[in-house]
Design a protein around this motif. Structure first.
Motif, short mmCIF file in Angstrom:
data_model
loop_
_atom_site.label_atom_id
_atom_site.label_comp_id
_atom_site.label_asym_id
_atom_site.label_seq_id
_atom_site.Cartn_x
_atom_site.Cartn_y
_atom_site.Cartn_z
N ALA A 150 0.81 -1.22 0.00
CA ALA A 150 0.00 0.00 0.00
C ALA A 150 0.85 1.27 0.00
N TYR A 151 2.16 1.14 -0.09
CA TYR A 151 3.02 2.32 0.01
C TYR A 151 2.63 3.41 -0.99
N ASN A 152 2.45 3.02 -2.25
CA ASN A 152 2.15 4.01 -3.30
C ASN A 152 0.71 4.50 -3.29
N TRP A 153 -0.10 3.95 -2.44
CA TRP A 153 -1.51 4.34 -2.41
C TRP A 153 -1.75 5.68 -1.73
N HIS A 154 -0.74 6.24 -1.08
CA HIS A 154 -0.91 7.48 -0.31
C HIS A 154 -0.75 8.74 -1.16
N PHE A 155 -0.35 8.62 -2.41
CA PHE A 155 -0.03 9.80 -3.21
C PHE A 155 -0.19 9.48 -4.68
N GLN A 156 -0.04 10.51 -5.51
CA GLN A 156 0.04 10.31 -6.96
C GLN A 156 0.99 11.36 -7.50
N ASP A 157 2.05 10.91 -8.12
CA ASP A 157 3.10 11.81 -8.60
C ASP A 157 2.73 12.38 -9.97
N VAL A 158 1.97 13.47 -9.95
CA VAL A 158 1.60 14.16 -11.18
C VAL A 158 2.48 15.40 -11.29
N ASP A 159 3.19 15.51 -12.38
CA ASP A 159 4.12 16.63 -12.60
C ASP A 159 3.33 17.93 -12.76
N ILE A 160 3.56 18.88 -11.87
CA ILE A 160 2.80 20.13 -11.92
C ILE A 160 3.17 20.99 -13.12
N CYS A 161 4.27 20.67 -13.78
CA CYS A 161 4.70 21.45 -14.94
C CYS A 161 4.31 20.79 -16.26
N GLN A 162 3.47 19.79 -16.16
CA GLN A 162 2.90 19.13 -17.33
C GLN A 162 1.37 19.15 -17.22
N HIS A 213 0.59 23.51 -7.79
CA HIS A 213 1.22 24.39 -8.79
C HIS A 213 1.09 25.86 -8.40
N ASP A 214 -0.14 26.30 -8.16
CA ASP A 214 -0.43 27.73 -7.99
C ASP A 214 0.00 28.29 -6.64
N VAL A 215 0.01 27.45 -5.62
CA VAL A 215 0.26 27.95 -4.26
C VAL A 215 1.52 27.35 -3.65
N VAL A 216 1.60 26.02 -3.60
CA VAL A 216 2.72 25.40 -2.88
C VAL A 216 4.06 25.78 -3.53
N TYR A 217 4.22 25.43 -4.79
CA TYR A 217 5.51 25.70 -5.45
C TYR A 217 5.66 27.18 -5.83
N ALA A 218 4.56 27.82 -6.22
CA ALA A 218 4.66 29.23 -6.57
C ALA A 218 5.11 30.08 -5.38
N SER A 219 4.59 29.78 -4.19
CA SER A 219 4.98 30.54 -3.00
C SER A 219 6.40 30.22 -2.58
N GLY A 246 6.97 32.83 -7.14
CA GLY A 246 6.09 33.17 -8.25
C GLY A 246 6.14 32.26 -9.44
N ASP A 247 7.25 31.59 -9.69
CA ASP A 247 7.36 30.72 -10.86
C ASP A 247 7.48 29.27 -10.40
N CYS A 280 7.50 26.51 -11.86
CA CYS A 280 8.28 25.60 -12.69
C CYS A 280 9.72 26.06 -12.89
N ALA A 281 10.13 27.09 -12.16
CA ALA A 281 11.53 27.49 -12.19
C ALA A 281 12.38 26.41 -11.54
N PRO A 282 13.65 26.31 -11.90
CA PRO A 282 14.53 25.34 -11.24
C PRO A 282 14.53 25.57 -9.73
N SER A 283 14.44 24.50 -8.99
CA SER A 283 14.41 24.62 -7.53
C SER A 283 15.81 24.84 -6.99
N PRO A 284 15.98 25.78 -6.06
CA PRO A 284 17.29 25.97 -5.43
C PRO A 284 17.56 24.86 -4.42
N ALA A 285 18.69 24.91 -3.77
CA ALA A 285 19.01 23.90 -2.77
C ALA A 285 18.08 24.00 -1.57
N LYS A 286 17.60 25.22 -1.30
CA LYS A 286 16.73 25.43 -0.15
C LYS A 286 15.83 26.62 -0.40
#
Length: 286
Positions: free
Chosen positions: A92-104, A232-238, A242-243, A245-251
């Motif tokens: 059941a490990y993979n049942w807790h999530f779904q890896d959908v690419d926010i930039c696709q 996409h709009d809130v978690v990664y954008a914040s 603002g972007d 889908c920009a490359p993520s920094p180390a932190k």
């Protein structure tokens, strides 16, 4: 799939006592309590009957006879070993999530291959609960999985990510607090969820019929798409200024202004999870 009260200065004491696992207990328990407060009396009675059957699951260290215990059971059993020394619930490990690419473009096809994703398992658990010919053990397990997975689906990083294990690989600071191994996922799982749930009036209440209809509208796939969009709009954008889908920094650092801005979003996700779980329970058991 664990989901939120305090000023930044209070964080160290809270976090030292908090569990380091998915959507910390408070989030899952709040989703479950909202649902329990909003299901029909007949559904509530059916839920109690099935929870009374959970000792059949033979997981005494992870009791699920209450709605709160049921909400965290699926995380609690992860480390349990079988007679062969392997995880009893490793399947059941993979049942807790779904890896959908926010930039696709949104698609569940790859993320839910062979039914190994959270939304597919919600649908599967609903089918088992509706089947009155299924045995009590099977239906009890479907119930506790369903209660947990609906909570997981409404933690946005369980529904959308950037090839970083749902933000687990992206080191992050929450205001001035930045313990070792803290990451974007753990912020949305725990510290932010804790703060959001305890900001404002209690989320655990009886909602009006109009509120329930509005917030719980849609299908499991609709909710998946919505949660992916929040990622996409809130978690990664914040986090990425603002972007998304920009490359993520180390932190990354979520400053206080950012936290204040996203608290209502995190709060709404818990509310959505609770009322949508209520809708599903009424459909399956009412």
């Amino acid at each position: 799939m664990k989901m939120f009260r305090f000023a930044i200065a209070a964080l160290p004491a809270l976090l030292c006592a908090a569990p380091a696992s998915a959507y910390w207990e408070f989030g899952h328990q709040t989703v479950a309590r909202i649902a329990y407060a909003n299901i029909a009396p007949r559904t509530r009675a059916a839920v109690r009957r099935l929870l009374a059957e959970t000792p059949r699951l033979d997981t005494p260290s992870c009791p699920a006879t209450t709605i709160e215990g049921a909400s965290t059971w699926a995380d609690c059993v992860k480390p349990l070993k079988g007679p062969d020394g392997k995880p009893r619930f490793g399947y059941a490990y993979n049942w807790h999530f779904q890896d959908v690419d926010i930039c696709q473009p949104f698609s569940l096809e790859e993320a839910c291959r062979d039914g190994n994703c959270v939304s597919a398992q919600i649908t599967r658990d609903m089918a088992i609960l509706k089947d009155r010919r299924a045995g009590p053990k099977a239906r009890a397990q479907a119930l506790v999985f369903l209660i947990h997975f609906v909570g997981d689906l409404h933690q946005p990083l369980h529904a959308g990510e950037k090839h970083d294990k749902g933000g687990n690989d992206l080191a992050a600071a929450y205001g001035s607090y930045s313990p070792k191994r803290f990451n974007l996922h753990s912020i949305w799982d725990g510290t932010l969820a804790e703060r959001a749930i305890t900001s404002g009036p209690s989320l655990v209440r009886r909602y009006s019929a109009a509120e329930r209809q509005r917030i719980a509208a849609g299908t499991v796939e609709d909710w998946s798409r919505e949660s992916y969009q929040v990622a996409h709009d809130v978690v990664y954008a914040s986090a990425l200024r603002g972007d998304p889908c920009a490359p993520s920094p180390a932190k990354v650092t979520l400053d206080e202004a950012t936290i204040e801005r996203i608290v209502p979003v995190a709060r709404l996700e818990v509310e959505r999870g609770g009322l949508r779980l209520a809708k599903l329970l009424d459909a399956a058991l009412g």
